[in-house]
Design a protein around this motif. Structure first.
Motif, PDB file in Angstrom:
ATOM      1  N   GLY B 512       0.734  -1.258   0.000  1.00  0.00           N
ATOM      2  CA  GLY B 512       0.000   0.000   0.000  1.00  0.00           C
ATOM      3  C   GLY B 512       0.758   1.299   0.000  1.00  0.00           C
ATOM      4  O   GLY B 512       0.209   2.311  -0.380  1.00  0.00           O
ATOM      5  N   PHE B 513       2.015   1.341   0.403  1.00  0.00           N
ATOM      6  CA  PHE B 513       2.596   2.636   0.743  1.00  0.00           C
ATOM      7  C   PHE B 513       3.223   3.391  -0.437  1.00  0.00           C
ATOM      8  O   PHE B 513       3.808   4.429  -0.255  1.00  0.00           O
ATOM      9  N   ARG B 514       3.086   2.851  -1.640  1.00  0.00           N
ATOM     10  CA  ARG B 514       3.594   3.556  -2.802  1.00  0.00           C
ATOM     11  C   ARG B 514       2.916   4.920  -2.931  1.00  0.00           C
ATOM     12  O   ARG B 514       3.542   5.910  -3.280  1.00  0.00           O
ATOM     13  N   ASP B 515       1.605   4.967  -2.661  1.00  0.00           N
ATOM     14  CA  ASP B 515       0.822   6.191  -2.851  1.00  0.00           C
ATOM     15  C   ASP B 515       0.540   6.916  -1.542  1.00  0.00           C
ATOM     16  O   ASP B 515      -0.237   7.857  -1.500  1.00  0.00           O
ATOM     17  N   THR B 516       1.122   6.438  -0.459  1.00  0.00           N
ATOM     18  CA  THR B 516       0.806   7.011   0.850  1.00  0.00           C
ATOM     19  C   THR B 516       1.597   8.297   1.090  1.00  0.00           C
ATOM     20  O   THR B 516       2.756   8.386   0.717  1.00  0.00           O
ATOM     21  N   TRP B 517       0.950   9.270   1.698  1.00  0.00           N
ATOM     22  CA  TRP B 517       1.665  10.497   2.069  1.00  0.00           C
ATOM     23  C   TRP B 517       1.106  11.024   3.369  1.00  0.00           C
ATOM     24  O   TRP B 517       0.020  10.641   3.803  1.00  0.00           O
ATOM     25  N   ILE B 518       1.889  11.904   3.985  1.00  0.00           N
ATOM     26  CA  ILE B 518       1.488  12.441   5.277  1.00  0.00           C
ATOM     27  C   ILE B 518       1.193  13.923   5.138  1.00  0.00           C
ATOM     28  O   ILE B 518       2.033  14.680   4.659  1.00  0.00           O
ATOM     29  N   ALA B 519      -0.012  14.320   5.539  1.00  0.00           N
ATOM     30  CA  ALA B 519      -0.386  15.735   5.480  1.00  0.00           C
ATOM     31  C   ALA B 519       0.203  16.425   6.701  1.00  0.00           C
ATOM     32  O   ALA B 519       0.025  15.973   7.833  1.00  0.00           O
ATOM     33  N   LYS B 520       0.925  17.505   6.441  1.00  0.00           N
ATOM     34  CA  LYS B 520       1.518  18.229   7.572  1.00  0.00           C
ATOM     35  C   LYS B 520       0.514  19.226   8.111  1.00  0.00           C
ATOM     36  O   LYS B 520      -0.164  19.892   7.344  1.00  0.00           O
ATOM     37  N   GLU B 521       0.447  19.291   9.420  1.00  0.00           N
ATOM     38  CA  GLU B 521      -0.505  20.221  10.037  1.00  0.00           C
ATOM     39  C   GLU B 521      -0.020  21.659   9.890  1.00  0.00           C
ATOM     40  O   GLU B 521       1.154  21.914   9.888  1.00  0.00           O
TER      41      GLU B 521
END
Lengths: 323, 521
Positions: B512-521
């Motif tokens: 799954g993590f190919r398209d995963t990203w983290i939104a920064k607050e």
């Protein structure tokens, strides 16, 4: 002294071998083998896959051949290969042993020192409110299951208060070095070591207290009092020194037992030691790893017993050692 | 002055980027993802080991030719396009241009041929079975691979995911003993993340593959998989913010509601469609009175699966209607009724050969939920007048007891791999009933007509024909009740809401993590 130690070491080798043989059969008596467990985790396997695995693990050989191969290796300190972890067992244990020794060592020293101090304090004023509080706490620690204490400690100090890390050996990905790393590990050590230490501390406290009270009624203590010695001198030189002997016997025995407690503590706090390694190895029927950990921990117990006997002589020169 | 201008420019850039970034759809690069893994995998070389935790980590390192969305529709991965001939015998894959392994060597059609034809045929037992249908694999040029089948094998397009058909570097493995190759400790694939470090007992660390062939991907800089052996501690790890993702099954079910209700916490049960984990009880039909279909039907109607779903599984998952999971291809929903009906069960039992025997139930040693479930079933059976006892076992003992057929009813769950021919038929084919394995036809279901239908359906070229055939099979099996079907298990993935797309395919966190990203607050 040297003769005594040498004699005990020779005996220890035979005891170790006997333990190994016994463990070997015990493990193989349990249902299931590592090949089946590994295939089971994959959720599918045909007969060829299982047969290949068993042949690679040497499980297709008769049991006595497997035992012989293992013993031959063990005598030369070759503990075999873990097929599951794809690593030599000695290397696996070598990687994990320091973490366990750190945990159990700190817990042991902590529990012994605090236990004895609390025991002395309680006995000094028998029946006072201080004695009651210490004794009640000790009883509580003694009676509470280790895993519950561990979980509660993590909940209170890690989740609610956020003071201490609730699991692991060091902060992953922080890349600390030098003193910062030491402090980081020390922080991670607080919860597991105190959890593991509490139970043993309770035992040492109760033992010290009882033993102190018993010795304090003996004639030579009365003599010392009659001579007009200071109370603190009597406590320290006359009573404590004698009262410590049974505590040390017990501590020596439990230095081995503390490994057992470490299995639980290491599992709950994700501490990467050999207790956890063994727990997982048993579940996975990783024979060589189980035997290796047994081997090392049996050796530790024998070593601790030997050290206990030597410490005995240092504390009480009247005791003679015979192998 | 210069500093001031710079500052202003930065502020302007922030102001412009801010509203955009806040939206779900604009991926931001960077960040570390912390994931729980349990148990610690035995190794990361996915061609040799295919258990769950291995797939979870290795699925980021290794890739296969295709990806599958939640409806199991294939989409490009290492193959950018593919063609299936009209007769269903020839599969032609065109590979992506400019793909390299993590050591810099180019990935070509020779690697595909080596992986499938040599490596996996040798070491991957599930793949080995599928490959019996393959006549030849040809590589006309570096970017083209042609599979020629002996007969049309319907599920063939569904086997190209990393757990089944991982692409393995030929230049590292050719001519070596695969199982003892040193390179197994430093896995090398084509995937979005590279292996960096494994501290046994603590963590596995992957870093971004800077040379990945998809522009801008992956977004994450690094992934840490934390090894935490105790389920309660895994919940603590999430609560204290040490980990961001709890993959399905990481924490005990009774903790799910508490953790789910935490701030900034999202939950999904998507990402299991490919596996379609279906739970059931094996019925040992070699034993009396379970050889009697009326006894089996009585048990089927006696087991309250709605209760199990709501009380034990937090209402996640679905009550099973038969041997095929609803996310698997060719699932038929209108099979004969097997719903909870204790009155019907009592009637059936009265008409059966049941004589007060004690039924031995073997639970699944996978934690509290399963233990409670076995107790609930015992209670359900008592309600219709059947005696039952629970037999304890650990994982290894459970394997052994199932292999030896030493039980009356035994809990299990198996993956379906998206197609009845891949993950379902193995449980019901008559000649797949030899003792010695916990995953074949353990209940010893024998119905030659159904066997014939299974074998035909797998080799039909036309999906419509297959659909009709599987409908007939499902109807027949459900009326024979060789097993007691329980639930399509819903394994929730719990994660912080600022982690976007942790689950984007039918294989969930496993690739799954190919398209995963983290939104920064």
């Amino acid at each position: 002294m040297t003769r005594f130690i040498l004699g005990r070491l020779v005996k220890a080798v035979f005891i170790l071998l006997a333990i190994l043989v016994f463990n070997f059969f015990l493990i193989h008596a349990a249902p299931g083998d590592p090949a089946a467990v590994m295939a089971g985790e994959a959720g599918a396997a045909d007969a060829k896959f299982l047969a290949d695995l068993r042949a690679r693990f040497g499980l297709d050989q008769p049991l006595y051949v497997q035992l012989w191969i293992y013993l031959k290796g063990a005598v030369q300190m070759d503990l075999g290969y873990s097929f599951r972890q794809q690593m030599p067992v000695a290397e696996l244990i070598g990687d994990r042993l320091p973490a366990t020794l750190l945990l159990t060592g700190v817990a042991f020293v902590l529990s012994l020192v605090l236990g004895v101090i609390a025991g002395v304090a309680a006995s000094a004023r028998q029946g006072s409110w201080g004695d009651t509080i210490i004794s009640t706490l000790a009883l509580l620690f003694y009676a509470t299951p280790l895993f519950w204490v561990a979980l509660m400690a993590a909940l209170v100090f890690s989740v609610w208060l956020g003071w201490l890390p609730g699991f692991g050996y060091s902060t992953i990905g922080a890349g600390y070095t030098g003193m910062a790393h030491v402090m980081d590990v020390a922080k991670h050590l607080v919860l597991p070591a105190s959890t593991l230490g509490l139970f043993f501390m309770a035992i040492y406290m109760r033992m010290t207290r009882a033993s102190m009270l018993e010795v304090s009624r003996l004639d030579f203590v009365k003599t010392a009092r009659a001579k007009g010695l200071k109370r603190s001198v009597i406590q320290r030189r006359h009573i404590l020194r004698n009262a410590l002997l049974p505590v040390i016997t017990l501590a020596g025995l439990q230095a081995g037992q503390i490994f057992g407690g470490a299995i639980l503590t290491e599992t709950v706090f994700a501490w990467p030691g050999i207790g956890r390694l063994m727990f997982e190895a048993i579940n996975q029927r990783d024979y060589n790893v189980i035997l290796g950990v047994f081997y090392i921990s049996a050796a530790m117990v024998l070593l601790f017993n030997l050290i206990t006997d030597v410490v005995y002589v240092i504390i009480d020169p009247r005791i003679r050692l015979t192998a | 002055m210069l500093r001031k201008i710079k500052f202003a420019a930065a502020a302007l850039a922030l102001a412009l980027a801010g509203p955009l970034a806040a939206q779900d759809g604009t991926p931001q690069a960077g960040g570390t993802l912390n994931v729980v893994i349990q148990p610690e995998p035995p190794g990361l070389m996915i061609g040799l080991i295919q258990n769950g935790p291995t797939q979870m980590v290795a699925g980021e390192i290794y890739e296969s030719l295709l990806r599958y969305d939640h409806e199991l529709t294939p989409s490009p991965q290492l193959a950018k396009s593919w063609e299936i001939s009209e007769d269903g015998l020839t599969y032609t894959f065109t590979l992506q241009d400019g793909v390299t392994f993590h050591d810099g060597e180019p990935f070509t059609s020779a690697d595909v041929k080596f992986s499938v034809d040599v490596f996996l045929r040798e070491s991957h037992s599930r793949m080995r079975t599928y490959l019996t249908h393959v006549e030849s694999i040809e590589t006309p040029d570096d970017l083209t691979v042609v599979f020629k089948l002996k007969q049309p094998f319907g599920p063939f397009i569904g086997i190209f995911e990393p757990g089944t058909a991982p692409m393995i570097p030929k230049h590292i493995y050719e001519g070596t003993d695969f199982a003892s190759n040193e390179a197994n400790n430093t896995p090398i694939g084509t995937g979005p993340f590279k292996f960096d470090k494994w501290e046994k007992g603590s963590f596995i660390h992957l870093v971004k593959n800077e040379a990945y062939y998809m522009e801008g991907k992956p977004y994450l800089d690094e992934i840490y998989y934390h090894v935490i052996p105790d389920a309660a501690s895994r919940a603590v790890a999430y609560e204290t913010g040490k980990v961001d993702v709890l993959p399905g099954g990481s924490i005990e079910n009774f903790e799910v509601p508490r953790v789910r209700d935490m701030e900034n916490t999202c939950i999904t049960d998507k990402g299991w469609e490919f596996f379609g984990p279906l739970s059931w009880m094996w019925v040992n039909s070699n034993n009396k009175p379970l050889d009697d279909v009326n006894v089996r039907k009585a048990i089927m109607h006696a087991v309250d699966r709605e209760f199990a779903k709501s009380a034990l599984w937090n209402d996640l998952g679905k009550v099973a209607t038969g041997p095929v999971s609803s996310s698997t291809r060719f699932y038929a929903s209108d099979t004969p009724d097997i719903s909870y009906n204790p009155e019907e069960a009592k009637k059936l039992l009265a008409d059966s050969s049941y004589d007060g025997e004690t039924i031995r139930i073997l639970g699944l040693p996978y934690g509290e939920t399963w233990t409670r479930w076995a107790e609930a079933v015992k209670q359900n059976l008592a309600e219709i007048g059947m005696n039952a006892e629970l037999i304890p076992a650990d994982v290894a003992g459970w394997n052994q007891k199932i292999s030896d057929r030493d039980f009356d009813l035994a809990f299990t769950y198996l993956y379906q791999y998206g197609d009845p021919a891949l993950g379902v038929s193995r449980t019901y084919l008559g000649d797949n009933a030899e003792p010695g394995s916990p995953w074949n036809n353990v209940s010893n279901y024998q119905n030659p007509e159904v066997d014939a239908m299974w074998n035909e359906a797998a080799l039909m070229a036309n999906p419509e024909d297959r659909k009709a055939a599987y409908k007939k099979i499902q109807d027949q099996i459900v009326s024979d009740v060789p097993n007691i079907w329980l639930l399509e298990l819903g394994f929730p993935t719990i994660y912080r809401c600022n982690v976007k797309n942790p689950v984007s395919t039918a294989l969930g966190v496993n690739d799954g993590f190919r398209d995963t990203w983290i939104a920064k607050e």
